[in-house]
Scaffold this active site. Sequence first.
Site, PDB file in Angstrom:
ATOM      1  CG  ASP A 129      -1.972  -1.063   1.219  1.00 19.33           C
ATOM      2  OD1 ASP A 129      -2.373  -1.484   0.115  1.00 19.33           O
ATOM      3  OD2 ASP A 129      -2.389  -1.496   2.312  1.00 19.33           O
TER       4      ASP A 129
ATOM      5  NE  ARG B 108      -1.284   1.318  12.881  1.00 17.28           N
ATOM      6  CZ  ARG B 108      -0.360   0.544  12.316  1.00 17.28           C
ATOM      7  NH1 ARG B 108       0.893   0.584  12.738  1.00 17.28           N
ATOM      8  NH2 ARG B 108      -0.666  -0.269  11.327  1.00 17.28           N
TER       9      ARG B 108
ATOM     10  CG  ASP C 273      -4.269   0.578  12.015  1.00 13.46           C
ATOM     11  OD1 ASP C 273      -4.338   0.589  13.262  1.00 13.46           O
ATOM     12  OD2 ASP C 273      -3.863  -0.403  11.370  1.00 13.46           O
TER      13      ASP C 273
ATOM     14  CB  SER D 131      -3.050  -6.936   5.137  1.00 12.69           C
ATOM     15  OG  SER D 131      -2.730  -5.816   5.933  1.00 12.69           O
TER      16      SER D 131
HETATM   17  N1  ARG Z   1      -7.326  -5.430  13.588  1.00 15.62           N
HETATM   18  C1  ARG Z   1      -6.157  -4.879  14.199  1.00 15.62           C
HETATM   19  C2  ARG Z   1      -6.476  -3.539  14.773  1.00 15.62           C
HETATM   20  O1  ARG Z   1      -7.425  -2.935  14.386  1.00 15.62           O
HETATM   21  C3  ARG Z   1      -4.953  -4.812  13.289  1.00 15.62           C
HETATM   22  C4  ARG Z   1      -5.066  -3.899  12.098  1.00 15.62           C
HETATM   23  C5  ARG Z   1      -3.927  -4.008  11.125  1.00 15.62           C
HETATM   24  N2  ARG Z   1      -3.873  -5.348  10.627  1.00 15.62           N
HETATM   25  C6  ARG Z   1      -3.176  -5.783   9.574  1.00 15.62           C
HETATM   26  N3  ARG Z   1      -3.191  -7.051   9.341  1.00 15.62           N
HETATM   27  N4  ARG Z   1      -2.520  -4.977   8.778  1.00 15.62           N
HETATM   28  O2  ARG Z   1      -5.775  -3.061  15.635  1.00 15.62           O
END
Ligand code: ARG
Length: 390
Positions: free
Chosen positions: A13, A92, A121, A173
Amino acid sequence: MKKIVLAYSGGLDTSVAIRWLSQKGFQVIAFLADVGQGEDFGPIRRRALACGASQVVIKDLRESFAREYILPALRAGAVYERKYLLATALSRPLIAKALGEAAVAHGARTVAHGCTGKGNDQVRLEVTLKILFPRLAVLAPLREWELKSRAEEIRYAARHKLPIAPPSQSRFSIDQNLWGVSIESGPLEDPWVEPPPEAYQWTKEPSRAPARPLLVTVDWLRGVPAGINGKRLSLTRLIERLNHLGSAHGIGRSDLIEDRLVGIKSREVYEAPAAHILHAAHQELEQLTLDREMLIFKEIVAGRYARLVYDGLWFTPLKAALDRWVDESQRRVSGRVRLKLYRGTLAAVGRGSPNALYRKALATYQGKDEFDQRWAGGFIALWGLPYAKP
Ligand code: ARG
């Protein structure tokens, strides 16, 4: 040219985003946060430049991640929907803060990120940026561009000759850091399908883990893990060590249908060996050292804390206030916990503390004790009084 600082991971991405933003006329500074993802930054740096970044800034945030983000969440007992130990979510606010600082340092008025419009995120990053850097503008290319799937992004990358990672791993991902790995998409989108072995990045398949259990002790000082197997370690080293030991024994996997902030249910697979071991040990020690009213309230705090982290509300007054409560609650939480790691299972088998509230002299069934059993009759009469028939 207008400068933009992009939170870059080296993945599909954000690699595509570098090219897309340059074509929109931005000078793209790729900002890479080292939160312990354990990747080789050499190739990632070269990839960013090959995609069109004007420069790459790499910032080592591991210590601050461990001490200021992971540790408070661990002490708070924060677990989302019983299975997610919040590795991605905790990183984050830190990444957003560092991204904003990088923008200020490089004189950019805009930052960008590679989050989709369907996830948590984007909310965590942008809410944090709004709180800490209200004047920065934020761009989210994935919410705007015409590329509708990972397959289209892969085609875009091929058309522009972008050097992305091989497509076999691009099926998933993956987001990883010191506290764990989050894996989604591809075959995992069918909730009925068991995660294929290659989905897991760190942990050994439990049935292939050693046939002999491993015993580990964790030492704690006021709710802070201070050493393992009697050896003092810095928090970062301690987490790395437990990730290593736990992975070898298949510890820390979870598979969750989770509720995203934006209302979608999604399927995510997690691996977080150190996090599982530390949460289990910590809870065990609290059980030994805190009285029952504290334990009941702690559960409420833990649940609220997990929600705050998941929902991107790290830099908020409630979070700060809960931190103060948790800090106070941890004054007695010192001691040692012994755990057994065996083929994907984790069990605390021993615990000790100078502050233990457990008193053998009260609990024992053997011979002379300090508990006068004659008191019990009166207690039961009063306890049952409200329900007794007249
Ligand atoms: N579901 C998790 C969250 O919201 C991880 C998000 C990112 N996941 C990923 N496979 N890129 O914190």
